[in-house]
Write a protein that holds these residues in place. Structure first.
Motif, PDB file in Angstrom:
ATOM      1  N   UNK A   1       0.832  -1.216   0.000  1.00  0.00           N
ATOM      2  CA  UNK A   1       0.000   0.000   0.000  1.00  0.00           C
ATOM      3  C   UNK A   1       0.862   1.260   0.000  1.00  0.00           C
ATOM      4  N   UNK A   2       1.948   1.240   0.752  1.00  0.00           N
ATOM      5  CA  UNK A   2       2.816   2.420   0.846  1.00  0.00           C
ATOM      6  C   UNK A   2       3.470   2.781  -0.481  1.00  0.00           C
ATOM      7  N   UNK A   3       3.692   1.806  -1.335  1.00  0.00           N
ATOM      8  CA  UNK A   3       4.360   2.058  -2.614  1.00  0.00           C
ATOM      9  C   UNK A   3       3.457   2.730  -3.647  1.00  0.00           C
ATOM     10  N   UNK A   4       2.180   2.832  -3.358  1.00  0.00           N
ATOM     11  CA  UNK A   4       1.220   3.357  -4.317  1.00  0.00           C
ATOM     12  C   UNK A   4       0.971   4.846  -4.110  1.00  0.00           C
ATOM     13  N   UNK A   5       0.542   5.513  -5.190  1.00  0.00           N
ATOM     14  CA  UNK A   5       0.114   6.905  -5.056  1.00  0.00           C
ATOM     15  C   UNK A   5      -1.163   6.936  -4.225  1.00  0.00           C
ATOM     16  N   UNK A   6      -1.571   8.109  -3.782  1.00  0.00           N
ATOM     17  CA  UNK A   6      -2.756   8.207  -2.932  1.00  0.00           C
ATOM     18  C   UNK A   6      -3.999   7.647  -3.619  1.00  0.00           C
ATOM     19  N   UNK A   7      -4.175   7.966  -4.898  1.00  0.00           N
ATOM     20  CA  UNK A   7      -5.341   7.465  -5.648  1.00  0.00           C
ATOM     21  C   UNK A   7      -5.261   5.950  -5.794  1.00  0.00           C
ATOM     22  N   UNK A   8      -4.095   5.435  -6.180  1.00  0.00           N
ATOM     23  CA  UNK A   8      -3.912   3.991  -6.321  1.00  0.00           C
ATOM     24  C   UNK A   8      -4.098   3.282  -4.981  1.00  0.00           C
ATOM     25  N   UNK A   9      -3.626   3.930  -3.906  1.00  0.00           N
ATOM     26  CA  UNK A   9      -3.742   3.344  -2.570  1.00  0.00           C
ATOM     27  C   UNK A   9      -5.212   3.162  -2.183  1.00  0.00           C
ATOM     28  N   UNK A  10      -6.033   4.161  -2.446  1.00  0.00           N
ATOM     29  CA  UNK A  10      -7.460   4.057  -2.125  1.00  0.00           C
ATOM     30  C   UNK A  10      -8.130   2.957  -2.949  1.00  0.00           C
ATOM     31  N   UNK A  11      -7.761   2.853  -4.225  1.00  0.00           N
ATOM     32  CA  UNK A  11      -8.305   1.786  -5.074  1.00  0.00           C
ATOM     33  C   UNK A  11      -7.864   0.420  -4.558  1.00  0.00           C
ATOM     34  N   UNK A  12      -6.592   0.301  -4.217  1.00  0.00           N
ATOM     35  CA  UNK A  12      -6.065  -0.964  -3.717  1.00  0.00           C
ATOM     36  C   UNK A  12      -6.721  -1.326  -2.378  1.00  0.00           C
ATOM     37  N   UNK A  13      -6.964  -0.324  -1.537  1.00  0.00           N
ATOM     38  CA  UNK A  13      -7.618  -0.575  -0.249  1.00  0.00           C
ATOM     39  C   UNK A  13      -9.036  -1.093  -0.479  1.00  0.00           C
ATOM     40  N   UNK A  14      -9.747  -0.489  -1.410  1.00  0.00           N
ATOM     41  CA  UNK A  14     -11.101  -0.965  -1.734  1.00  0.00           C
ATOM     42  C   UNK A  14     -11.055  -2.405  -2.251  1.00  0.00           C
TER      43      UNK A  14
END
Length: 158
Positions: free
Chosen positions: A86-99
């Protein structure tokens, strides 16, 4: 640095790996988790499948005396893996990955597992906390509650 919610989500992912290993949920969970980590890369997905398989072997090979230690270590290791991903992702990608991770856990993680931290007690089912003879009892409740008859006062202790 991850938010508390994302750290908790990563912890849930680590716990799910430990709970799924050796169960009927394992194959579906394993495939979904590897796809999540792979993020479209077949090579990364293959590496994660191998890592998940090593964890499953270690979890299934443990003896009773080492079970808690191995589960704790594996859960922490996988929590760290989820956090790092999760930390390696941009903020937008992080939210998508979290979902996507939330959806993966809902769809594939074993149902009915309970856990508690140090000093805690987790119960799947019902539990009764009772005080008698004027003593005090307490508990912290998360989830549904049903109350029986109120306690009756007992004799005073001297």
């Amino acid at each position: 640095m991850l938010t508390e919610a994302l750290t908790a989500l990563a912890a849930a992912g680590g716990t799910a790996v430990v709970q799924a290993a050796g169960t009927s949920a394992w194959e579906g969970f394993r495939q979904a988790a590897a796809r999540w980590f792979g993020r479209g890369s077949e090579e990364r997905e293959r590496v994660e499948l191998e890592r998940l398989d090593r964890s499953a072997v270690e979890l299934s090979a443990m003896g009773d005396s080492e079970a808690d230690r191995v589960r704790t270590r594996q859960g922490a290791m996988w929590q760290t893996r989820f956090e790092q991903a999760l930390e390696l992702l941009s903020e937008v990608e992080r939210e998508q990955a979290a979902d996507q991770l939330r959806a993966l856990l809902v769809a594939h993680a074993p149902v009915g597992g309970v856990s508690a931290g140090d000093g805690g007690l987790a119960v799947s089912g019902s539990m009764e906390i009772r005080a008698d003879r004027g003593a005090v009892a307490g508990g912290v409740i998360h989830g549904g509650v049903s109350m029986g008859t109120p306690p009756q006062p007992g004799p005073e202790l001297s």
